[in-house]
Write a protein that holds these residues in place. Structure first.
Motif, PDB file in Angstrom:
ATOM      1  N   ALA A 277       2.886  -4.621  10.918  1.00  0.00           N
ATOM      2  CA  ALA A 277       3.380  -6.117  10.664  1.00  0.00           C
ATOM      3  C   ALA A 277       4.871  -6.373  11.189  1.00  0.00           C
ATOM      4  CB  ALA A 277       3.342  -6.361   9.214  1.00  0.00           C
ATOM      5  N   TYR A 278       5.899  -5.228  11.022  1.00  0.00           N
ATOM      6  CA  TYR A 278       7.126  -5.166  11.482  1.00  0.00           C
ATOM      7  C   TYR A 278       7.165  -5.175  13.091  1.00  0.00           C
ATOM      8  CZ  TYR A 278      11.955  -3.911  12.129  1.00  0.00           C
ATOM      9  OH  TYR A 278      13.442  -3.951  12.417  1.00  0.00           O
TER      10      TYR A 278
ATOM     11  N   ILE B 171       2.750   1.686   3.760  1.00  0.00           N
ATOM     12  CA  ILE B 171       3.992   1.170   4.440  1.00  0.00           C
ATOM     13  C   ILE B 171       3.767   1.512   5.999  1.00  0.00           C
ATOM     14  CG2 ILE B 171       6.507   1.611   5.164  1.00  0.00           C
ATOM     15  CD1 ILE B 171       6.921   2.091   2.071  1.00  0.00           C
TER      16      ILE B 171
ATOM     17  N   TRP C 211      14.096  -0.470  10.635  1.00  0.00           N
ATOM     18  CA  TRP C 211      12.658  -0.546   9.465  1.00  0.00           C
ATOM     19  C   TRP C 211      12.765   0.445   8.548  1.00  0.00           C
ATOM     20  CZ3 TRP C 211       8.172   1.799   8.334  1.00  0.00           C
ATOM     21  CH2 TRP C 211       7.971   2.833   9.273  1.00  0.00           C
TER      22      TRP C 211
ATOM     23  N   PHE D 195      13.326   2.443   3.351  1.00  0.00           N
ATOM     24  CA  PHE D 195      12.158   3.194   2.786  1.00  0.00           C
ATOM     25  C   PHE D 195      12.424   4.732   2.898  1.00  0.00           C
ATOM     26  CE2 PHE D 195      10.061  -0.539   4.779  1.00  0.00           C
ATOM     27  CZ  PHE D 195       9.654  -1.155   3.792  1.00  0.00           C
TER      28      PHE D 195
ATOM     29  N   LEU E 160       0.187  -0.443   6.965  1.00  0.00           N
ATOM     30  CA  LEU E 160       0.333  -2.078   6.944  1.00  0.00           C
ATOM     31  C   LEU E 160       1.767  -2.664   7.198  1.00  0.00           C
ATOM     32  CD1 LEU E 160      -1.674  -2.834   3.630  1.00  0.00           C
ATOM     33  CD2 LEU E 160      -2.705  -2.892   6.284  1.00  0.00           C
ATOM     34  N   GLY E 161       2.723  -2.003   6.829  1.00  0.00           N
ATOM     35  CA  GLY E 161       4.191  -2.559   7.161  1.00  0.00           C
ATOM     36  C   GLY E 161       4.551  -2.479   8.493  1.00  0.00           C
TER      37      GLY E 161
END
Length: 76
Positions: A22-23, A15, A53, A57, A18-19
């Motif tokens: 991207a966010y 996360i 964001w 999570f 990569l996440g």
């Protein structure tokens, strides 16, 4: 379904690597679609987006920085 400590560590790393970029790119792109607001409003929007964001999570990140609770005492 409870995730194991090892799975949560790997998922949190995925996360974050990569996440999150991207966010950030998506938030930056969406903000560029509109006319630029005042500096304080823009700052507030980015602060809110920076907090939002991580909320889905929270369970994945909770306790990842701690020692593995299921590990034998010699490995802690």
């Amino acid at each position: 379904m409870a995730l194991t400590y090892k799975t949560r560590r790997r998922l949190s790393l995925l996360i974050l690597l990569l996440g999150m970029p991207a966010y950030i790119a998506a938030a930056w792109w969406v903000m560029s679609l509109f006319e630029r607001p005042g500096i304080w409003l823009e700052f507030a929007i980015y602060i809110v987006l920076g907090i939002l964001w991580v909320l889905p999570f929270k369970a994945v990140f909770k306790g990842v920085g701690q020692a593995d609770p299921n590990a034998p005492p010699s490995e802690r």
